[in-house]
Design a protein around this motif. Structure first.
Motif, short mmCIF file in Angstrom:
data_model
loop_
_atom_site.label_atom_id
_atom_site.label_comp_id
_atom_site.label_asym_id
_atom_site.label_seq_id
_atom_site.Cartn_x
_atom_site.Cartn_y
_atom_site.Cartn_z
N SER A 126 -5.52 -19.44 6.10
CA SER A 126 -5.57 -18.46 5.01
C SER A 126 -5.74 -19.13 3.65
O SER A 126 -4.98 -20.01 3.27
N LYS A 162 5.60 -14.12 -2.37
CA LYS A 162 4.63 -15.20 -2.20
C LYS A 162 4.18 -15.21 -0.74
O LYS A 162 4.98 -15.25 0.17
N PHE A 163 2.86 -15.18 -0.54
CA PHE A 163 2.29 -15.13 0.80
C PHE A 163 2.51 -16.48 1.49
O PHE A 163 2.16 -17.54 0.95
N SER A 164 3.06 -16.44 2.70
CA SER A 164 3.35 -17.66 3.45
C SER A 164 2.97 -17.47 4.91
O SER A 164 2.53 -16.39 5.33
N HIS A 210 3.94 -14.45 7.00
CA HIS A 210 3.24 -13.18 6.82
C HIS A 210 1.95 -13.11 7.64
O HIS A 210 1.26 -12.09 7.62
N GLY A 268 -2.11 -6.89 -0.52
CA GLY A 268 -1.29 -7.57 -1.52
C GLY A 268 -2.10 -8.32 -2.55
O GLY A 268 -1.72 -8.40 -3.73
N GLU A 277 -4.38 -9.80 6.70
CA GLU A 277 -2.98 -9.71 6.33
C GLU A 277 -2.76 -9.72 4.82
O GLU A 277 -1.79 -9.17 4.31
N SER A 278 -3.64 -10.38 4.11
CA SER A 278 -3.47 -10.57 2.66
C SER A 278 -4.25 -9.56 1.82
O SER A 278 -4.09 -9.53 0.59
N MET A 333 1.66 -12.10 -4.18
CA MET A 333 1.15 -10.82 -3.71
C MET A 333 1.97 -9.67 -4.27
O MET A 333 3.10 -9.84 -4.72
N LYS A 366 3.56 -4.08 0.22
CA LYS A 366 3.90 -4.30 1.61
C LYS A 366 3.25 -3.24 2.49
O LYS A 366 3.26 -2.06 2.16
N SER A 419 -1.84 -4.96 9.18
CA SER A 419 -2.38 -5.15 7.83
C SER A 419 -2.84 -3.85 7.19
O SER A 419 -3.33 -3.85 6.06
#
Length: 416
Positions: free
Chosen positions: A394, A381-383, A386, A334, A330-331, A401, A404, A86
């Motif tokens: 999450s 799109k965060f899925s 990811h 983004g 992780e998010s 997002m 990368k 991340s």
């Protein structure tokens, strides 16, 4: 180890190479050369990545894993792997494990488990024994073992004299006390922000006043005792104003905000999605605007993902019974780029070290390589694909997002 980063755009206003696209040669963990089209003999790895950008390493000052006690949620090793993927080179670990991290041995144990990883782990010790809010924990012993601050994660210090004693005692070794901003007698059995949405949905509310009253009390105690106070994860407009005024009056106080409290309001609760059940709760549009303004003007000292893995058995159940918390490492990058410019995003992801007395990295020749590698332009799109964490809770699932992350270089190690 010899590494050569090719054509990396450097994002670091404190560096003489800011906004320049250059090669970076790293040998045995030290940045030896920065320049155009570098030629290095016998390089162990040459790194060429699409639209490569580099900044000094990112830090998150409020991260929870599960080990010890809740390894099914997240082990230290997998948690640090997640942080590396991340873009984070350093994280501060909260003490909310089982047993609670409240003594010298517990601090030593978690630090030793992370010593060989590229991500550097700093430990926050509990403020009170077993985080029960009754007796002070072994603060000085934990300090000597390496603890960088002391606080009971998501548990307010309800007894004012205990906070007074903690602030007075910690001054003997320049320690920092954290106090979670919630008066539980006001919050009661509330689940979400008290307001129009909680009434409409029939959910018990947590008034903004519960946070603000605690902050007023804590600031009054700090004014009396002196010392260093950190108020983690504020969430209301008035909280920002209270801390802004306290700083103007010379109090040694800092605060943080979660990334999700900058992006979501309690409007998203209509589907009773437990991924949205977080503490502090999601508030209103006016609160979000004030938090963003407070971050930009420096009133809020740092942001955090407040990464909190929760296993499916404690999250995918009725809203009332689900545990609070969302993963967020992780998010982080983004999500932030959806509301801030790239330079602002990097600025916020690298803030907080000075407050915790952590050495600030530099991107200059002759300095230790502590770098985050990323590409800022890609939108997606965060899925679940990811997510690197063991847990999947999450708040950002299906969120659009931008940007990368490739990985990190730190401690003479690479995670790319």
């Amino acid at each position: 180890m010899k590494l050569l980063l090719k054509s990396a755009k450097i994002i670091d206003p404190t560096s003489s190479y800011h906004l320049k696209t250059l090669d970076i040669f790293i040998e045995n963990g030290t940045i030896e050369k920065i320049g155009k089209s570098l030629k290095i003999n016998k390089c162990d790895r040459e790194i060429k990545l699409k639209d490569l950008h580099v900044s000094k390493g990112w830090i998150d000052t409020s991260v929870s894993f599960g080990e010890p006690g809740y390894e099914e949620r997240e082990t230290i090793n997998n948690g640090l792997d997640t942080a590396a993927k991340s873009g984070f080179t350093q994280i501060a670990l909260n003490p909310n494990t089982n047993p609670i991290i409240d003594d010298n041995g517990a601090i030593t144990s978690v630090l030793s488990k992370a010593k060989d990883h590229a991500v550097q782990l700093f430990a926050i010790g509990a403020l009170t024994r077993r985080a029960e809010g009754k007796d002070l924990a072994e603060l000085f012993d934990m300090h000597t073992a390496g603890a960088i601050a002391f606080g009971d994660y998501k548990r307010p210090t309800s007894h004012p004299n205990l906070l007074k004693l903690a602030l007075q005692y910690a001054q003997n070794f320049d320690g920092m006390v954290q106090s979670y901003p919630q008066d539980n007698q006001i919050a009661g059995n509330g689940l979400v922000n008290e307001g129009i949405n909680s009434t409409y949905l029939g959910l018990k509310g947590i008034p903004a006043f519960a946070e603000e009253l605690q902050i007023v009390r804590d600031l009054a105690i700090l004014e009396y005792t002196g010392g260093k106070l950190h108020i983690p994860t504020i969430s209301t407009e008035k909280s920002v104003k209270l801390i802004r005024n306290a700083k103007k009056n010379g109090l040694d106080v800092s605060c943080s905000v979660t990334i999700h409290n900058l992006l979501f309001t309690d409007d998203v609760l209509a589907e009773f999605d437990t991924h949205m059940k977080v503490l502090p709760p999601l508030r209103t549009k006016n609160d979000v605007k004030a938090l963003i303004k407070g971050l930009k003007d420096g009133t809020i000292d740092m942001l955090t993902s407040d990464h909190t893995p929760i296993d499916i058995e404690h999250k995918k159940i009725e809203f009332e019974h689900a545990l609070y918390g969302t993963i967020g490492l992780e998010s982080a990058f983004g999500a932030l780029q959806k509301i801030f410019s790239l330079e602002e995003t990097i600025k916020f992801l690298t803030k907080g070290r000075e407050r915790f007395k952590i050495k600030e990295p530099q991107i200059e020749e002759g300095t230790e390589a502590n770098l985050s590698l990323f590409s800022p332009g890609e939108e997606y799109k965060f899925s679940k694909e990811h997510i690197a964490s063991t847990s999947r809770n999450s708040i950002f699932l299906d969120f659009n997002m931008k940007g990368k992350v490739y990985g990190i270089i730190n401690k003479n190690a690479m995670a790319i």
